[in-house]
Design a protein around this motif. Structure first.
Motif, mmCIF file in Angstrom:
data_model
loop_
_atom_site.group_PDB
_atom_site.id
_atom_site.type_symbol
_atom_site.label_atom_id
_atom_site.label_comp_id
_atom_site.label_asym_id
_atom_site.label_seq_id
_atom_site.Cartn_x
_atom_site.Cartn_y
_atom_site.Cartn_z
ATOM 1 N N LEU A 1 -4.417 -17.402 9.875
ATOM 2 C CA LEU A 1 -3.537 -16.873 8.844
ATOM 3 C C LEU A 1 -2.100 -17.011 9.318
ATOM 4 O O LEU A 1 -1.766 -16.613 10.424
ATOM 5 N N THR B 1 -0.458 -18.685 4.311
ATOM 6 C CA THR B 1 -1.501 -19.708 4.299
ATOM 7 C C THR B 1 -2.706 -19.229 5.091
ATOM 8 O O THR B 1 -2.580 -18.474 6.059
ATOM 9 N N LEU B 2 -3.880 -19.686 4.672
ATOM 10 C CA LEU B 2 -5.139 -19.328 5.304
ATOM 11 C C LEU B 2 -5.968 -20.597 5.459
ATOM 12 O O LEU B 2 -6.162 -21.332 4.486
ATOM 13 N N GLY C 1 -5.940 -22.665 2.095
ATOM 14 C CA GLY C 1 -5.566 -21.815 0.996
ATOM 15 C C GLY C 1 -4.233 -21.123 1.152
ATOM 16 O O GLY C 1 -3.564 -21.219 2.179
ATOM 17 N N LEU D 1 -2.541 -17.142 0.101
ATOM 18 C CA LEU D 1 -2.931 -15.807 -0.306
ATOM 19 C C LEU D 1 -1.722 -14.904 -0.403
ATOM 20 O O LEU D 1 -0.675 -15.175 0.185
ATOM 21 N N GLU D 2 -1.911 -13.859 -1.181
ATOM 22 C CA GLU D 2 -0.853 -12.891 -1.401
ATOM 23 C C GLU D 2 -1.488 -11.519 -1.569
ATOM 24 O O GLU D 2 -2.409 -11.359 -2.372
ATOM 25 N N LEU E 1 -5.955 -8.532 -3.029
ATOM 26 C CA LEU E 1 -5.204 -9.747 -2.729
ATOM 27 C C LEU E 1 -5.696 -10.852 -3.621
ATOM 28 O O LEU E 1 -6.786 -10.797 -4.183
ATOM 29 N N ARG E 2 -4.867 -11.865 -3.780
ATOM 30 C CA ARG E 2 -5.314 -13.059 -4.505
ATOM 31 C C ARG E 2 -5.285 -14.215 -3.528
ATOM 32 O O ARG E 2 -4.441 -14.285 -2.631
ATOM 33 N N VAL E 3 -6.228 -15.120 -3.722
ATOM 34 C CA VAL E 3 -6.381 -16.260 -2.832
ATOM 35 C C VAL E 3 -6.749 -17.479 -3.666
ATOM 36 O O VAL E 3 -7.470 -17.386 -4.650
ATOM 37 N N ASP E 4 -6.205 -18.613 -3.274
ATOM 38 C CA ASP E 4 -6.517 -19.891 -3.924
ATOM 39 C C ASP E 4 -6.848 -20.864 -2.804
ATOM 40 O O ASP E 4 -6.032 -21.064 -1.894
ATOM 41 N N PHE F 1 -0.534 -20.568 -7.158
ATOM 42 C CA PHE F 1 -1.807 -20.008 -7.593
ATOM 43 C C PHE F 1 -2.190 -20.615 -8.939
ATOM 44 O O PHE F 1 -1.377 -20.679 -9.852
ATOM 45 N N ARG G 1 -7.878 -19.397 -8.822
ATOM 46 C CA ARG G 1 -7.643 -18.392 -7.782
ATOM 47 C C ARG G 1 -8.613 -17.231 -7.983
ATOM 48 O O ARG G 1 -9.152 -17.006 -9.063
#
Length: 82
Positions: free
Chosen positions: A16, A24-25, A42, A44-45, A52-55, A71, A75
């Protein structure tokens, strides 16, 4: 620290970068299944202390150019389970 207490992906390594905007992940070391030999790149936020949201986008190891920059509709929004 926000979240993560009840989350596990056995054998998968993650990296991360909290300094990147968005963060970024990278998820790597998928040993079997459709992602064997691949990585997930990905963004993330954190939306608060409990979500959290991740794409994520799959790609070959070392090929992070597939990482989303914004995103998209694909996502996911994750919520902490209490």
């Amino acid at each position: 620290a926000s979240g993560g207490e009840r989350f596990a992906l056995d054998g998968v390594e993650w990296k991360l970068d909290r300094e990147a905007v968005p963060m970024t992940l990278d998820l790597t070391r998928f040993d079997h299944g459709p992602l064997a030999g691949m990585a997930l790149y990905g963004i993330l936020e954190f939306l608060g202390d409990d979500s959290l949201r991740v794409d994520l986008e799959a790609g070959p190891m070392g090929q992070d150019r597939v990482r989303p920059t914004d995103f998209t509709e694909s996502r996911a929004v994750l919520h902490r389970v209490r």
